[in-house]
Design a protein around this motif. Structure first.
Motif, short mmCIF file in Angstrom:
data_model
loop_
_atom_site.label_atom_id
_atom_site.label_comp_id
_atom_site.label_asym_id
_atom_site.label_seq_id
_atom_site.Cartn_x
_atom_site.Cartn_y
_atom_site.Cartn_z
N TYR A 107 6.17 21.31 -2.48
CA TYR A 107 6.14 20.57 -1.46
C TYR A 107 5.25 20.89 -0.21
N PHE A 108 5.03 22.32 -0.23
CA PHE A 108 4.39 22.61 1.36
C PHE A 108 3.18 23.45 0.86
N GLY A 109 2.56 23.20 -0.22
CA GLY A 109 1.49 23.80 -0.36
C GLY A 109 0.23 23.19 -0.19
N GLU A 110 -0.97 23.78 -0.90
CA GLU A 110 -2.29 23.33 -0.74
C GLU A 110 -2.61 21.92 -1.05
N ARG B 114 1.07 -1.25 0.18
CA ARG B 114 -0.07 0.03 0.09
C ARG B 114 1.00 1.28 0.10
N PRO B 115 0.73 2.17 -0.85
CA PRO B 115 1.51 3.45 -0.95
C PRO B 115 1.39 4.48 -0.14
N GLY B 116 0.06 4.71 0.42
CA GLY B 116 -0.45 5.66 1.14
C GLY B 116 -0.07 6.82 0.24
N GLU B 117 -0.27 8.25 0.97
CA GLU B 117 -0.36 9.41 0.22
C GLU B 117 0.63 10.36 1.07
N VAL B 118 1.40 11.12 0.25
CA VAL B 118 2.48 12.19 0.75
C VAL B 118 1.79 13.45 1.39
N CYS B 119 2.18 13.70 2.59
CA CYS B 119 1.53 14.79 3.29
C CYS B 119 2.75 15.65 4.08
N HIS B 120 3.14 16.91 3.71
CA HIS B 120 3.99 17.64 4.41
C HIS B 120 3.47 18.72 5.13
N ARG B 121 4.44 19.53 5.99
CA ARG B 121 3.68 20.61 6.55
C ARG B 121 3.04 21.64 5.56
N TYR B 122 2.16 22.39 5.87
CA TYR B 122 1.56 23.30 5.03
C TYR B 122 2.16 25.02 5.53
N LEU B 123 2.61 25.65 4.40
CA LEU B 123 2.92 26.94 4.39
C LEU B 123 2.02 27.80 3.71
N PRO B 124 1.55 28.70 4.27
CA PRO B 124 0.73 29.63 3.29
C PRO B 124 1.37 30.58 2.43
#
Length: 380
Positions: free
Chosen positions: A362-365, A175-185
Motif C-alpha cells: 500500500y505505502f511503498g515505492e 478514465r481510471p487514473g492511478e492509485v497513489c497513497h502516502r509513502y512510508l520509508p
C-alpha cells in the motif's frame, strides 16, 4: 538534469489532515521535482508562509457560501475563483499539481481548459465526502458529480486514493487514473513488541466519522473486557468529540488526548492492545467508505499493533485488513460477531514481515513512481 518545477495547490493548509500527510510524504522523497506549495486557508501555516494565497473561495457566511459553492460546482463564474486562478497563473512553473478538495476541483478544470499541464490528486470524492458528510452542502451531490466527471475528462492525468475510487471514477468518467497513497520509508516500520500490561486498551487518532457507530464500538469493547474481568480504555488523540458527547456510563472508559506529532503518537499507539479504525455504516456515506482510505492506517502500521476495523464489509478498510492480515473487521451490529472480531484482533500477532508486506503493497515505492510518471515523463 533539469528539475521539474511544479506548483502544488491545495484549498487547505499543508499541515491539514490526512491529505497533507500524503502530500508531505511524497514531496519529501521526490528530490528531482521542485514543488512550490501554494494554498488557501484562514491564516498562513507555520513553515509554509511563502505559499499562502489568502482565504479560500468556499466557507464563511452560510447564505453567501451556498451561492458561491453552487456556482462553483455548476461551472458558473465566481469572481473569487477567477482571482485565485490569476494568482496561480503568475507562478512560474512547468505544470500544476492540484488537490480536488473544496475549490481545487474547479481550479483544476479551469487551468486544464487554459491548456496548462495539470495533474489532479483526489483524496476524497467531492459528492461522497464533502456533500454527504456536510449539512451545508448536502443537496449539492449531483452538481459535484457533474463537475467531477467534467474535470476528470479534461485534466491530462489524475491519481486517486484507493482501488475503489479508481473503479468508481472509471465508471463515472471512462478514465481510471492511478492509485497513489502516502509513502512510508521501509525503516519506519518498527519490530512489534509483546503486550504485558493489565487491562484492555484501544487507540485511535483523528476524527470520528460517526459518533453513533463509535458509541457502539465503545459499548462492545467495555462489555468484552468486563467478561474477562478486565478494564477497557479507549485512547483518542486529536478527536473532535468531548466527554460530554459520550453516554455517562461510558465516559470512564474514554481518555481524550491532544493532537501530537506523529513520531510521538506512534509510540503511544504502540502501547495499546488494538488500534481502532472506522468507516460509517450509514447508507448516505456508503460511497465514501468504498472510495476513501483512512490515512491513520499509515500511523497504525508504524505502531505495528493489530487493527480493529468497524464499518461496511465492502469498504476499503475491510479490503485493507483482509489483504494485509493486520487485524479483524466488525461489519454489522451483532454483538457476538463483534466479540468474535475483537477476539481475532487481540489474538492477531502479525510478524515484522507481515507489516513490511503491508507497507510494500500500500505505502511503498510504487507511490513515488506514480508521481514521477505524472510529472517527469510528461513535463521534461
Amino acid at each position: 538534469m533539469k528539475r521539474t518545477r511544479i506548483c502544488l495547490f491545495t484549498a487547505h493548509s499543508p499541515l491539514f489532515g490526512g491529505g497533507g500527510a500524503v502530500l508531505r510524504s511524497l514531496i519529501a522523497h521526490l528530490p528531482e521535482i521542485d514543488v512550490a506549495w501554494h494554498y488557501t486557508e484562514e491564516r498562513p501555516a507555520q513553515g509554509y508562509e511563502s505559499g499562502y494565497l489568502g482565504r479560500g473561495v468556499m466557507g464563511g457566511n452560510l447564505l453567501k457560501d451556498l451561492g458561491i459553492t453552487w456556482s462553483l460546482l455548476n461551472q458558473q463564474q465566481v469572481p473569487a475563483l477567477d482571482a485565485l486562478i490569476q494568482q496561480l497563473l503568475r507562478i512560474h512553473c512547468d505544470g500544476y499539481w492540484i488537490v480536488s478538495h473544496n475549490e481545487g476541483l474547479r481550479v483544476a478544470l479551469e487551468l486544464a481548459r487554459l491548456g496548462k499541464q495539470v495533474h489532479l490528486s483526489v483524496h476524497d470524492d467531492w459528492a461522497a465526502a464533502l456533500c454527504a458528510r456536510s449539512f451545508r452542502y448536502r443537496l449539492m451531490g449531483r452538481a459535484a458529480d457533474r463537475l467531477t466527471r467534467a474535470t476528470l475528462r479534461e485534466v491530462p492525468g489524475f491519481d486517486v486514493i484507493s482501488e475503489g475510487m479508481r473503479a468508481y471514477y472509471q465508471q463515472l468518467s471512462g478514465r481510471p487514473g492511478e492509485v497513489c497513497h502516502r509513502y512510508l520509508p521501509e525503516g519506519s516500520i518498527r519490530s512489534p513488541l509483546p503486550r504485558v500490561k493489565d487491562g484492555l486498551t484501544a487507540g485511535h487518532i483523528g476524527s470520528i466519522y460517526d459518533k453513533k457507530d463509535f458509541v457502539s464500538f465503545l459499548t462492545l469493547f467495555k462489555d468484552f473486557a468486563r467478561r474477562r474481568n478486565r478494564q477497557a480504555t479507549v485512547h483518542l488523540w486529536g478527536c473532535h468529540l468531548t466527554p460530554d458527547d459520550m453516554p455517562e456510563a461510558l465516559r470512564p472508559h474514554v481518555q481524550f488526548h491532544e493532537t501530537l506529532p506523529e513520531e510521538v503518537v506512534v509510540a503511544q499507539l504502540a502501547d495499546c492492545d488494538i488500534l481502532y479504525a472506522m468507516y460509517p455504516t450509514s447508507k448516505a456515506l456508503h460511497r465514501f467508505s468504498q472510495t476513501s482510505l483512512p490515512t491513520k492506517l499509515t500511523s497504525y502500521l508504524q505502531a505495528t499493533r493489530p487493527v480493529f476495523g468497524h464499518g461496511p464489509a465492502d469498504s476499503t478498510l475491510s479490503q485493507f485488513l483482509e489483504a494485509t492480515g493486520t487485524g479483524a473487521m466488525w461489519t454489522g451490529t451483532d454483538a457476538d460477531a463483534g466479540f468474535a472480531a475483537l477476539e481475532k484482533a487481540l489474538e492477531t500477532e502479525p510478524s515484522h514481515g507481515t507489516w513490511l508486506a503491508a507497507r510494500d503493497h500500500y505505502f511503498g515505492e510504487k507511490n513515488l513512481m506514480v508521481m514521477r510518471r505524472a510529472f517527469n515523463a510528461r513535463l521534461l
